[in-house]
Write an enzyme that holds these catalytic residues in place. Structure first.
Site, PDB file in Angstrom:
ATOM      1  N   LYS A   1       0.845  -1.201   0.000  1.00 20.42           N
ATOM      2  CA  LYS A   1       0.000   0.000   0.000  1.00 20.42           C
ATOM      3  C   LYS A   1       0.882   1.255   0.000  1.00 20.42           C
ATOM      4  O   LYS A   1       0.650   2.199  -0.753  1.00 20.42           O
ATOM      5  CB  LYS A   1      -0.858  -0.022   1.273  1.00 20.42           C
ATOM      6  CG  LYS A   1      -2.212   0.613   1.126  1.00 20.42           C
ATOM      7  CD  LYS A   1      -2.957   0.507   2.443  1.00 20.42           C
ATOM      8  CE  LYS A   1      -4.325  -0.090   2.256  1.00 20.42           C
ATOM      9  NZ  LYS A   1      -5.149  -0.051   3.464  1.00 20.42           N
TER      10      LYS A   1
ATOM     11  N   PHE B   1     -15.939  11.340  12.101  1.00 22.81           N
ATOM     12  CA  PHE B   1     -17.335  11.210  11.658  1.00 22.81           C
ATOM     13  C   PHE B   1     -17.470  11.278  10.142  1.00 22.81           C
ATOM     14  O   PHE B   1     -18.578  11.390   9.635  1.00 22.81           O
ATOM     15  CB  PHE B   1     -18.186  12.300  12.318  1.00 22.81           C
ATOM     16  CG  PHE B   1     -18.198  12.221  13.821  1.00 22.81           C
ATOM     17  CD1 PHE B   1     -19.057  11.353  14.483  1.00 22.81           C
ATOM     18  CD2 PHE B   1     -17.313  12.973  14.579  1.00 22.81           C
ATOM     19  CE1 PHE B   1     -19.046  11.248  15.871  1.00 22.81           C
ATOM     20  CE2 PHE B   1     -17.296  12.887  15.968  1.00 22.81           C
ATOM     21  CZ  PHE B   1     -18.172  12.016  16.623  1.00 22.81           C
ATOM     22  N   LEU B   2     -16.341  11.250   9.419  1.00 20.18           N
ATOM     23  CA  LEU B   2     -16.442  11.390   7.960  1.00 20.18           C
ATOM     24  C   LEU B   2     -17.228  10.226   7.360  1.00 20.18           C
ATOM     25  O   LEU B   2     -17.288   9.130   7.926  1.00 20.18           O
ATOM     26  CB  LEU B   2     -15.048  11.487   7.325  1.00 20.18           C
ATOM     27  CG  LEU B   2     -14.071  10.300   7.422  1.00 20.18           C
ATOM     28  CD1 LEU B   2     -14.406   9.168   6.479  1.00 20.18           C
ATOM     29  CD2 LEU B   2     -12.664  10.806   7.146  1.00 20.18           C
ATOM     30  N   ARG B   3     -17.831  10.523   6.203  1.00 21.76           N
ATOM     31  CA  ARG B   3     -18.548   9.480   5.467  1.00 21.76           C
ATOM     32  C   ARG B   3     -17.772   9.166   4.201  1.00 21.76           C
ATOM     33  O   ARG B   3     -17.351  10.088   3.492  1.00 21.76           O
ATOM     34  CB  ARG B   3     -19.955   9.963   5.059  1.00 21.76           C
ATOM     35  CG  ARG B   3     -20.877  10.231   6.217  1.00 21.76           C
ATOM     36  CD  ARG B   3     -22.024  11.117   5.778  1.00 21.76           C
ATOM     37  NE  ARG B   3     -21.538  12.417   5.329  1.00 21.76           N
ATOM     38  CZ  ARG B   3     -22.294  13.361   4.773  1.00 21.76           C
ATOM     39  NH1 ARG B   3     -23.576  13.150   4.569  1.00 21.76           N
ATOM     40  NH2 ARG B   3     -21.775  14.514   4.399  1.00 21.76           N
ATOM     41  N   GLU B   4     -17.591   7.885   3.907  1.00 22.79           N
ATOM     42  CA  GLU B   4     -16.963   7.525   2.643  1.00 22.79           C
ATOM     43  C   GLU B   4     -17.833   8.099   1.528  1.00 22.79           C
ATOM     44  O   GLU B   4     -19.056   8.113   1.618  1.00 22.79           O
ATOM     45  CB  GLU B   4     -16.865   6.007   2.512  1.00 22.79           C
ATOM     46  CG  GLU B   4     -15.840   5.433   3.481  1.00 22.79           C
ATOM     47  CD  GLU B   4     -15.834   3.918   3.520  1.00 22.79           C
ATOM     48  OE1 GLU B   4     -16.297   3.282   2.566  1.00 22.79           O
ATOM     49  OE2 GLU B   4     -15.372   3.366   4.530  1.00 22.79           O
TER      50      GLU B   4
ATOM     51  N   LYS C   1     -18.909   8.665  19.811  1.00 22.42           N
ATOM     52  CA  LYS C   1     -18.832   8.047  18.481  1.00 22.42           C
ATOM     53  C   LYS C   1     -19.809   6.882  18.348  1.00 22.42           C
ATOM     54  O   LYS C   1     -20.557   6.760  17.380  1.00 22.42           O
ATOM     55  CB  LYS C   1     -17.395   7.586  18.224  1.00 22.42           C
ATOM     56  CG  LYS C   1     -17.195   6.830  16.920  1.00 22.42           C
ATOM     57  CD  LYS C   1     -17.505   7.672  15.705  1.00 22.42           C
ATOM     58  CE  LYS C   1     -17.503   6.816  14.443  1.00 22.42           C
ATOM     59  NZ  LYS C   1     -17.903   7.552  13.253  1.00 22.42           N
TER      60      LYS C   1
ATOM     61  N   CYS D   1     -18.810   0.271   9.344  1.00 24.41           N
ATOM     62  CA  CYS D   1     -18.995   0.909  10.653  1.00 24.41           C
ATOM     63  C   CYS D   1     -20.273   0.496  11.392  1.00 24.41           C
ATOM     64  O   CYS D   1     -20.188  -0.045  12.485  1.00 24.41           O
ATOM     65  CB  CYS D   1     -18.962   2.429  10.497  1.00 24.41           C
ATOM     66  SG  CYS D   1     -17.330   3.031  10.001  1.00 24.41           S
TER      67      CYS D   1
HETATM   68  P1  NAD Z   1      -9.188   0.436   6.952  1.00 29.73           P
HETATM   69  O1  NAD Z   1      -9.330  -1.006   7.176  1.00 29.73           O
HETATM   70  O2  NAD Z   1      -9.604   1.023   5.640  1.00 29.73           O
HETATM   71  O3  NAD Z   1      -7.673   0.868   7.190  1.00 29.73           O
HETATM   72  C1  NAD Z   1      -6.921   0.488   8.291  1.00 29.73           C
HETATM   73  C2  NAD Z   1      -5.449   0.557   7.899  1.00 29.73           C
HETATM   74  O4  NAD Z   1      -4.655   0.343   9.068  1.00 29.73           O
HETATM   75  C3  NAD Z   1      -5.038  -0.506   6.888  1.00 29.73           C
HETATM   76  O5  NAD Z   1      -4.386   0.112   5.787  1.00 29.73           O
HETATM   77  C4  NAD Z   1      -4.073  -1.401   7.661  1.00 29.73           C
HETATM   78  O6  NAD Z   1      -3.044  -1.949   6.851  1.00 29.73           O
HETATM   79  C5  NAD Z   1      -3.523  -0.418   8.672  1.00 29.73           C
HETATM   80  N1  NAD Z   1      -2.923  -1.050   9.854  1.00 29.73           N
HETATM   81  C6  NAD Z   1      -3.378  -2.105  10.566  1.00 29.73           C
HETATM   82  N2  NAD Z   1      -2.532  -2.378  11.579  1.00 29.73           N
HETATM   83  C7  NAD Z   1      -1.540  -1.472  11.522  1.00 29.73           C
HETATM   84  C8  NAD Z   1      -0.382  -1.230  12.297  1.00 29.73           C
HETATM   85  N3  NAD Z   1      -0.103  -1.986  13.355  1.00 29.73           N
HETATM   86  N4  NAD Z   1       0.433  -0.220  11.952  1.00 29.73           N
HETATM   87  C9  NAD Z   1       0.148   0.557  10.882  1.00 29.73           C
HETATM   88  N5  NAD Z   1      -0.941   0.367  10.093  1.00 29.73           N
HETATM   89  C10 NAD Z   1      -1.768  -0.633  10.412  1.00 29.73           C
HETATM   90  O7  NAD Z   1      -9.972   1.133   8.135  1.00 29.73           O
HETATM   91  P2  NAD Z   1     -10.841   2.485   8.076  1.00 29.73           P
HETATM   92  O8  NAD Z   1     -12.111   2.255   7.342  1.00 29.73           O
HETATM   93  O9  NAD Z   1      -9.952   3.603   7.670  1.00 29.73           O
HETATM   94  O10 NAD Z   1     -11.226   2.635   9.612  1.00 29.73           O
HETATM   95  C11 NAD Z   1     -10.240   2.945  10.586  1.00 29.73           C
HETATM   96  C12 NAD Z   1     -10.957   3.241  11.882  1.00 29.73           C
HETATM   97  O11 NAD Z   1     -11.774   4.408  11.735  1.00 29.73           O
HETATM   98  C13 NAD Z   1     -11.903   2.141  12.356  1.00 29.73           C
HETATM   99  O12 NAD Z   1     -11.882   2.096  13.761  1.00 29.73           O
HETATM  100  C14 NAD Z   1     -13.264   2.608  11.866  1.00 29.73           C
HETATM  101  O13 NAD Z   1     -14.316   2.090  12.634  1.00 29.73           O
HETATM  102  C15 NAD Z   1     -13.135   4.110  12.039  1.00 29.73           C
HETATM  103  N6  NAD Z   1     -13.972   4.900  11.148  1.00 29.73           N
HETATM  104  C16 NAD Z   1     -14.141   4.525   9.869  1.00 29.73           C
HETATM  105  C17 NAD Z   1     -14.926   5.317   9.011  1.00 29.73           C
HETATM  106  C18 NAD Z   1     -15.129   4.917   7.576  1.00 29.73           C
HETATM  107  O14 NAD Z   1     -16.015   5.504   6.945  1.00 29.73           O
HETATM  108  N7  NAD Z   1     -14.390   3.970   7.042  1.00 29.73           N
HETATM  109  C19 NAD Z   1     -15.502   6.500   9.493  1.00 29.73           C
HETATM  110  C20 NAD Z   1     -15.281   6.873  10.818  1.00 29.73           C
HETATM  111  C21 NAD Z   1     -14.507   6.063  11.643  1.00 29.73           C
END
Ligand code: NAD
Length: 450
Positions: free
Chosen positions: A36, A153-156, A205, A261
């Site tokens: 990545k 709180f962002l939305r994809e 959250k 989420c």
């Molecule tokens: P994701 O799975 O897309 O990304 C997580 C990243 O962390 C991956 O690239 C992974 O390789 C990396 N990672 C894992 N272990 C690691 C380590 N030890 N060191 C460095 N990197 C590491 O996750 P996401 O969707 O970005 O969500 C992340 C967090 O944010 C979650 O807790 C989620 O609930 C929260 N969240 C997500 C959203 C959303 O819309 N996706 C919105 C708000 C909050």
């Protein structure tokens, strides 16, 4: 300019890091996934998010945004260290904190200067305490760290805009001086800031996500009742939702909620409530209504087609919502799986999520590039994700292409009369035809167990 490290380059971490760089800071994004990081360093991003690639490239070229796969290197000089790694659902429903723990250990092993550690991942109450304890117990250097909860709180699909123009910034802190430094960091956004303690921020959250999921399940239940009583849920939502206390957001009935989420966060909140002995009656019901909604939509298709075995079904949309390629917990993907399990074949379209869908869907599914191709020879078509490009489908063309006549509008994006006037049969969610046409939208069958 501040020095920031963001650990985890997923949907949240990459957007956070890039936006902070765009605000004039020096940001290093770190991920253990070397492939990545290599692709980010060569100018590609690992997922689809409108506007993100351009913003990443611009900030890389300006020398404000860096990517690396070594945490010790990445956090060197960082005053602010964000944790944005995944917290997926464990089999028992608890949030899996293994990535958060691993990051806390790695920070403890290499941090040699004072820094604020900020938890942006969605984590259960007490995770701030856990991260503090790990760093305190395992630190190699006698350094001052303060752990902050700053949920995202962002939305994809609208992540950059959501990050840059948030309704609020939540800061859970244990020291006033740290609160001030966090407020300074977010000052360019000119957003309302809520400063509280760490546990309260962690609860905010989960409360927000659980409430939004509640609205979805609530309106699905109401839509199902509308079908039985002959009311139109769109008008019900307009009428009830125009009350400022209620609102219309997240009140569009459909296939139910999915994504990375809501399902995991509501489930984790159920486990938190159990752990603290209060339990919950509402939260499990939200999940159950959501599960049954997919059964109900599938039941509609089965009834309309007289069974799914041997039928060809066009599925429009695979992402869990429009403007993303994220298919995690997507109800559309589950729907396709269930159709195939019942002996049907699927022709599926999605503007951007097909590469991800190919990894999880195999036999019985053909993917097409053009949404009209999904109607070709189909016994039924289903709108499973409300992408804009499906909203103006020409149903005269669709009718000519299809073998059958059933259009299942599982996201309520069409005017039923427009579909019916092309000689097709319309099945929405909680919809009713206007009397004047003399035709009626087929009312939904009672829930069937499938
Ligand atoms: P994701 O799975 O897309 O990304 C997580 C990243 O962390 C991956 O690239 C992974 O390789 C990396 N990672 C894992 N272990 C690691 C380590 N030890 N060191 C460095 N990197 C590491 O996750 P996401 O969707 O970005 O969500 C992340 C967090 O944010 C979650 O807790 C989620 O609930 C929260 N969240 C997500 C959203 C959303 O819309 N996706 C919105 C708000 C909050």
């Amino acid at each position: 300019m501040r020095n920031i490290a963001v650990i985890g380059t997923g949907y949240v971490g990459l957007v956070t890091g890039t936006c902070f760089a765009a605000l004039g800071n020096s940001v290093t994004c770190i991920d253990t996934d070397s492939a990545k990081i290599a692709s980010l360093n060569s100018g590609t991003i690992p997922f689809f998010e409108p506007g993100l690639l351009e913003l990443v490239l611009r900030n890389q070229h300006s020398g404000r945004l860096y990517f690396c796969d070594d945490l010790a290197t990445g956090i060197k000089n960082a005053e602010y260290i964000f944790i944005a790694v995944g917290t997926p659902m464990q089999e028992d429903g608890h949030a899996d904190l293994s990535h958060v723990r691993a990051v806390a250990h790695a920070i403890a092993a290499s941090l040699d200067h004072p820094a604020i550690i900020i938890n942006k991942s969605t984590v259960p109450v007490e995770t701030g305490d856990l991260v503090s304890a790990i760093i305190r117990e395992h630190r190699e250097h006698e350094i001052e760290v303060s752990v902050v909860s700053n949920p995202e709180f962002l939305r994809e699909g609208s992540a950059i805009d959501d990050f840059m123009h948030p309704d609020r910034v939540v800061l859970g802190v244990s020291h006033e001086s740290v609160a001030q430094r966090m407020i300074d960091l977010y000052a360019p956004l000119e957003a309302p800031v809520i400063v509280t303690d760490v546990r309260t921020a962690e609860m905010i959250k989960y409360t927000a996500n659980a409430f939004l999921a509640t609205k979805v399940s609530f309106i699905n239940e109401i839509a199902n009742l509308c079908e039985e009583v002959g009311a139109d849920v769109k008008d019900v939502v307009a009428g009830a939702g125009s009350d400022k206390r209620i609102g219309t957001a997240f009140m569009n009935p459909g296939l139910g909620f999915g994504g990375s989420c809501f399902p995991k966060d509501v489930t984790a909140l159920v486990r938190i409530a159990e752990r603290y002995g209060t339990g919950s009656m509402i939260l499990p019901a939200i999940l159950e209504v959501n599960r049954l909604q997919l059964d109900r939509i599938l039941g509609k298709i089965e009834t309309a087609l007289g069974g799914i075995q041997g039928k060809l079904i066009g599925v429009l949309g695979l992402a869990f919502k429009p403007n993303t390629d994220d298919i995690r917990e997507s109800p559309a993907i589950e729907l396709v799986r269930r159709i195939v399990a019942k002996g049907g074949s699927v022709v599926a379209h999605d503007p951007v999520a097909v590469p991800n869908a190919r990894k999880v869907l195999a036999d019985g599914v053909r993917f097409v590039d053009d949404c009209y191709e999904a109607a070709n020879d189909a016994d039924a078509i289903i709108v499973a994700t409300d992408w804009n490009e499906y909203k103006q489908m020409d149903f005269c063309v669709v009718k000519k292409l299809m073998n059958g006549v059933t259009v299942v509008d599982a996201r309520n994006i069409y005017d039923p009369e427009r579909v019916v006037s092309s000689g097709l049969k319309y099945l929405g969610v909680g919809r009713r035809m206007k009397e004047k046409s003399g035709q009626s939208v087929q009312s939904a069958p009672s829930p069937v167990s499938v």
